[in-house]
Design an enzyme around this catalytic site. Structure first.
Site, PDB file in Angstrom:
ATOM      1  N   PHE A 135       0.859  -1.200   0.000  1.00 52.38           N
ATOM      2  CA  PHE A 135       0.000   0.000   0.000  1.00 52.38           C
ATOM      3  C   PHE A 135       0.883   1.232   0.000  1.00 52.38           C
ATOM      4  O   PHE A 135       1.691   1.421   0.913  1.00 52.38           O
ATOM      5  CB  PHE A 135      -0.941   0.036   1.214  1.00 52.38           C
ATOM      6  CG  PHE A 135      -1.841   1.249   1.179  1.00 52.38           C
ATOM      7  CD1 PHE A 135      -3.021   1.245   0.437  1.00 52.38           C
ATOM      8  CD2 PHE A 135      -1.499   2.414   1.850  1.00 52.38           C
ATOM      9  CE1 PHE A 135      -3.833   2.375   0.368  1.00 52.38           C
ATOM     10  CE2 PHE A 135      -2.313   3.550   1.791  1.00 52.38           C
ATOM     11  CZ  PHE A 135      -3.477   3.520   1.053  1.00 52.38           C
ATOM     12  N   ASP A 222       9.429   2.550   1.770  1.00 52.08           N
ATOM     13  CA  ASP A 222       8.291   3.318   2.272  1.00 52.08           C
ATOM     14  C   ASP A 222       8.158   3.061   3.779  1.00 52.08           C
ATOM     15  O   ASP A 222       7.667   2.021   4.196  1.00 52.08           O
ATOM     16  CB  ASP A 222       7.031   2.873   1.513  1.00 52.08           C
ATOM     17  CG  ASP A 222       5.766   3.586   1.973  1.00 52.08           C
ATOM     18  OD1 ASP A 222       5.801   4.271   3.020  1.00 52.08           O
ATOM     19  OD2 ASP A 222       4.732   3.441   1.292  1.00 52.08           O
ATOM     20  N   LYS A 251       2.930   9.712   8.378  1.00 52.01           N
ATOM     21  CA  LYS A 251       2.131   9.374   9.561  1.00 52.01           C
ATOM     22  C   LYS A 251       2.671   9.886  10.908  1.00 52.01           C
ATOM     23  O   LYS A 251       2.236  10.919  11.384  1.00 52.01           O
ATOM     24  CB  LYS A 251       1.897   7.866   9.590  1.00 52.01           C
ATOM     25  CG  LYS A 251       0.922   7.422   8.470  1.00 52.01           C
ATOM     26  CD  LYS A 251       0.348   6.049   8.717  1.00 52.01           C
ATOM     27  CE  LYS A 251      -0.835   5.755   7.798  1.00 52.01           C
ATOM     28  NZ  LYS A 251      -0.516   5.249   6.475  1.00 52.01           N
TER      29      LYS A 251
HETATM   30  C1  LIG Z   1      -0.784   5.386   5.070  1.00 53.06           C
HETATM   31  C2  LIG Z   1       0.271   4.968   4.122  1.00 53.06           C
HETATM   32  C3  LIG Z   1       0.500   5.668   2.929  1.00 53.06           C
HETATM   33  C4  LIG Z   1      -0.376   6.791   2.475  1.00 53.06           C
HETATM   34  O1  LIG Z   1      -0.320   7.880   3.337  1.00 53.06           O
HETATM   35  P1  LIG Z   1      -1.432   9.034   3.230  1.00 53.06           P
HETATM   36  O2  LIG Z   1      -0.939  10.067   4.177  1.00 53.06           O
HETATM   37  O3  LIG Z   1      -2.727   8.417   3.605  1.00 53.06           O
HETATM   38  O4  LIG Z   1      -1.433   9.500   1.823  1.00 53.06           O
HETATM   39  C5  LIG Z   1       1.557   5.262   2.148  1.00 53.06           C
HETATM   40  N1  LIG Z   1       2.344   4.237   2.498  1.00 53.06           N
HETATM   41  C6  LIG Z   1       2.159   3.556   3.628  1.00 53.06           C
HETATM   42  C7  LIG Z   1       3.091   2.449   3.989  1.00 53.06           C
HETATM   43  C8  LIG Z   1       1.112   3.885   4.477  1.00 53.06           C
HETATM   44  O5  LIG Z   1       0.903   3.184   5.594  1.00 53.06           O
END
Ligand SMILES: *Cc1c(COP(=O)(O)O)cnc(C)c1O
Length: 400
Positions: A135, A222, A251
């Site tokens: 994701f 990521d 986050k």
């Molecule tokens: C939540 C998340 C995203 C997306 O972040 P947003 O601030 O919602 O755009 C991307 N990568 C990972 C691993 C995530 O957990």
């Protein structure tokens, strides 16, 4: 309560399957809804509220900043961008930072870096390796990188230039890229979040780092969810003793204030030149103050160690409570990023936990995800287990 829900829904788009509560305020790892009911926060606003709620050091710092200046824009220097960047460079061992506001925005910048890295080498159609169940966000490009057909459905055509491989399989990665001169980067989460708390193995991380060096690819990790101390190290890949070339963050970085960042090492730090990338809100004074103070407070309060020890305590307690329960599969994760895998879909547990005074989420249909604030104590972790495990046992005892 019903009146509130009806009144609040006609004008916002129907994008979330919301639970029927609205939170009013919080203190530490506890929050209260508008009707005064309290909850233990096992979700931290999806791994965002690093310092919990109403932190006694963060709140006055943010109040001070708001009274001075909230936003100025990137036409001018923003001193705390340099301060936060220096800190992220120190913690990561990388060299330069670009600031934005969200996870998808950080990932979007990473994808642009990977493409320009290719173009600068004469690769006209760069390709990026991504993973099953990944994701990375919901913009068109990050959605295309995401490995979940359910959330891609209805938004095609997807962006091209992605090669998808399974997790933790170095031979599959080699095979999928064999003889392909267009590959420029490998892109994954150290521990997949939305995909169900699926960790990359340490050995695999080391193998991919080596392969990226051999082939001159960017290793892009990521850490939007698993980074910022959640696993007990600043960044989850540090458990493998490796460094990425590009690392998106978001986050937990601002402890609730929207802050995103892409941290890059020498191979990627100088790809962007003026005019290549930018964003209006990115790195604004309020966001930067939140980032600087979040890290300062985490260091002062030893929250990395806390995430590691309370996380280990919580995982052990969950395993002990659930051992031998029919339909319980395993507890996965690291530090305070924990997934409890059940043998069948268990989305209903989110509502049942709310009823019992606990906030959790269920992801990948059958994984209970716990990503609480990093200030959680062992006693609070025990309290969480005391609420959650009976709900799980009761659920698993019901006929399918
Ligand atoms: C939540 C998340 C995203 C997306 O972040 P947003 O601030 O919602 O755009 C991307 N990568 C990972 C691993 C995530 O957990």
């Amino acid at each position: 309560m019903t009146a509130f829900i009806e009144a609040s829904s006609p004008h916002t788009m129907n994008t979330y399957g919301r639970l029927p509560i609205a939170l009013s305020h919080g203190q530490g790892v506890r929050v209260w809804d508008v009707n005064g009911k309290s909850y233990l926060d096992g979700l931290g606003g999806i791994a965002v509220n690093t310092l919990g709620h109403n932190h006694p050091k963060l709140v006055p710092a943010l109040q001070d900043q708001i009274a001075k200046i909230i936003h100025s824009c990137n036409y001018y220097h923003i001193p705390n961008q340099e301060a936060l960047a220096a800190k992220l460079v120190e913690l990561s061992g990388l060299t330069n930072v670009f600031f934005c506001c969200t996870g998808l925005e950080a990932n979007e910048a990473a994808l642009k870096l990977a493409r320009k890295f290719g173009h600068d080498k004469g690769i006209e159609r760069p390709e990026i390796v991504v993973y099953e169940k990944a994701f990375h966000g919901r913009s068109i490009a990050t959605l295309s990188a995401t490995g979940n057909e359910k959330i891609q459905k209805g938004f095609g055509p997807m962006v091209e230039g992605f090669i998808r491989v399974p997790l933790n399989d170095i031979e599959a990665l080699k095979k999928a890229t064999e003889g392909n001169p267009n590959v420029t980067a490998v892109f994954f989460e150290t521990i997949q979040g939305e995909g169900g708390v699926n960790p990359m193995r340490i050995e695999y991380l080391q193998q991919v780092r080596k392969l990226c060096d051999e082939r001159d690819w960017l290793l892009m990790i990521d850490e939007v969810q698993c980074g910022m101390g959640r696993t007990g190290k600043w960044f989850a890949h540090q458990w493998a003793g490796i460094k990425p070339d590009v690392m998106p963050l978001a986050k937990g970085l601002g402890s609730g204030v929207p802050v995103g960042a892409v941290v890059a090492g020498p191979k990627a730090a100088h790809i962007f030149q003026p005019g290549n990338h930018g964003t209006t809100f990115g790195g604004n004074p309020l966001a930067m103050r939140a980032g600087v103070e979040t890290i300062r407070i985490m260091e002062e309060e030893g929250l990395l160690e806390n995430a590691a020890t309370v996380g280990a305590h919580l995982q052990a307690a969950l395993r002990r409570e659930l051992a031998g329960v029919e339909g319980f599969v395993e507890v996965r994760g690291q530090g305070l990023m924990i997934g409890v895998q059940l043998a069948r879909p268990c989305g209903v547990l989110a509502q049942r936990a709310v009823d019992a005074g606990l906030l959790i989420s269920v992801t990948a249909d059958s994984v209970i995800r716990l990503v609480p604030p990093l200030i959680m104590t062992a006693a609070e972790a025990d309290e969480l287990v005391g609420i959650l495990c009976p709900l799980i046992k009761q659920f698993l005892a019901e006929p399918v």
